[in-house]
Scaffold this active site. Structure first.
Site, PDB file in Angstrom:
ATOM      1  N   CYS A 111      -1.867  10.968   7.233  1.00  0.00           N
ATOM      2  CA  CYS A 111      -1.554   9.668   6.738  1.00  0.00           C
ATOM      3  C   CYS A 111      -0.392   8.128   8.323  1.00  0.00           C
ATOM      4  CB  CYS A 111      -1.004   9.456   5.584  1.00  0.00           C
ATOM      5  SG  CYS A 111      -2.285  10.309   4.047  1.00  0.00           S
ATOM      6  N   HIS A 253       2.259   2.207   4.106  1.00  0.00           N
ATOM      7  CA  HIS A 253       0.727   2.665   3.689  1.00  0.00           C
ATOM      8  C   HIS A 253       0.679   3.238   2.558  1.00  0.00           C
ATOM      9  CE1 HIS A 253      -1.792   6.649   3.486  1.00  0.00           C
ATOM     10  NE2 HIS A 253      -0.556   7.937   3.263  1.00  0.00           N
ATOM     11  N   ASN A 283      -5.552   6.363  -1.383  1.00  0.00           N
ATOM     12  CA  ASN A 283      -4.699   6.692  -0.146  1.00  0.00           C
ATOM     13  C   ASN A 283      -5.754   7.159   1.229  1.00  0.00           C
ATOM     14  OD1 ASN A 283      -3.329   8.313   1.812  1.00  0.00           O
ATOM     15  ND2 ASN A 283      -2.426   9.293   1.176  1.00  0.00           N
TER      16      ASN A 283
END
Ligand code: COA
Length: 346
Positions: A111, A253, A283
């Site tokens: 990520c 993020h 996500n």
């Protein structure tokens, strides 16, 4: 030193919208649980046969269109879900965009991939190895999710976000500021796909089918994410000679809404300053920041001249942050997430 300056932005989302109710149809979960714990209402998953390279190519084409150019010197793809374990996805994307022969490589920082990918692009430009770079974060996370694991299946999603960067000066709008990057491999087990790599293959022991899927120890990840995103954001500001009062917009993020809120609270950033799309797209790991920059620009919540603070956290563990002044740029998105956003199919 030459700076890397944003010249174009693009994004691609799969057509298929997956609601919380759809997941609750086969998992022991509910729309209420998912919304209250993660802030996610819907996410996009690819249809059968659509790969990371497909999303990356579309986002890349739209970023090139946004930049008004049809070639770059290098392509970087940040992804956790390459089309194949070997070779990298970037060479195929470069070729499909009509750029066979140029530099092309992948970056894997889960990520945090978008920021590590940016660091790679910044380095290529700073060293004089490229004057223009197409940096794409792209994921088909749905392909590695365990459909029976309610702790991950409700969070992760598919998409791609891309930036075109050109050589320029550090004081220009769009110049990527100092990048703070970090890692802690002692905590690799918190986010992993246990099987399919050399460790499991060389053991000679076959793994159970569920070990080929993505696994996350969510509660521990949450704690580390809040700490590392907050600390790296402060360090990035300090390295740029800035303070929190210089920040107009916070671009975290999109791990989940609770993490963004917790980091924002630690940094003293208001909800109005924080841009977010996790409610609609979930996500999307390495794609998340690029997708958010594109959507927020298209919607008008990011505007030229605003100073942005970006931060991310992911498997590895890895984390990072940077700052930049957002340039005058038009974002192109393949699949509009809501009415009113400009749609431009590539
Ligand atoms: N629906 C319903 N219940 C669920 C669930 C779901 N989708 N997922 C987990 N649960 C259950 C657990 O099984 C557990 O049940 P138990 O108490 O009977 O054992 C209970 O909810 C609490 O689990 P826990 O993991 O402690 O929940 P939480 O409040 O920490 O929330 C996450 C779970 C995953 C939402 C949370 O840990 C989180 O956000 N972690 C960070 C994940 C993330 O964003 N990672 C990306 C980083 S890049």
């Amino acid at each position: 030193m030459r700076a890397a300056v944003v010249k174009g932005v693009g994004a691609s989302l799969p057509q298929r919208v997956v609601t919380n109710d759809e997941l609750a149809g086969y998992l022991d979960t509910s729309d209420e649980w998912i919304r209250s714990r993660t802030g996610i209402g819907t996410r996009r998953w690819v249809d059968a046969g659509v790969s990371t390279a497909d999303l990356a190519t579309q986002a890349g084409a739209l970023a090139l269109r946004s930049a008004g150019i049809d070639r770059v010197d290098a392509v970087v793809v940040a992804t956790t879900t390459p089309d194949r374990l070997c070779p990298a996805t970037a060479p195929e994307v470069a070729t499909r965009l009509g750029m066979t022969g140029i530099s092309a490589h992948d970056v894997n920082a889960v990520c945090t991939g978008f920021l590590y990918g940016l660091a790679s692009a910044v380095g290529l430009i700073a060293a004089g190895n490229a004057d223009t770079v197409l940096m794409i974060g792209a994921e088909t996370f749905s392909t590695i999710l365990d459909p029976k694991d309610r702790g991950t299946a409700v969070i992760f999603a598919d998409g791609a976000g891309a930036l075109v960067l050109r050589a320029g000066e550090a004081h220009e709008p769009g110049a990527i500021g100092p990048l703070v990057l970090g890692s802690d491999g002692s905590l690799a087990d918190l986010i992993q796909i246990p099987a399919g790599g050399s460790r499991q293959r060389s053991s000679g022991v076959s793994a159970p089918p569920e070990d080929y899927f993505f696994k996350m120890r969510g509660r521990e990840v949450y704690r580390h994410a809040v700490e590392r995103m907050s600390a790296s954001a402060l360090e990035a500001l300090s390295r740029a000679g800035l303070t929190m009062s210089d920040v107009d917009k916070f671009v975290p993020h999109q791990a989940n809404q609770r993490i963004s809120v917790a980091v924002g609270m630690r940094l003293g950033i208001s909800a109005e300053q924080t841009v977010s799309n996790v409610e609609r797209v979930g996500n999307t790991a390495a794609a998340s920041i690029g997708l958010l920059l594109a959507e927020a620009t298209a919607e008008g919540s990011l505007r030229a001249g605003q100073r942005l603070l970006l931060t991310a956290f992911g498997g590895g563990l890895t984390w990072g942050a940077t700052t930049m002044v957002w340039p005058q740029v038009t974002a192109h998105i393949s699949s509009p997430p809501r009415p009113g956003v400009e749609a431009l199919a590539s």
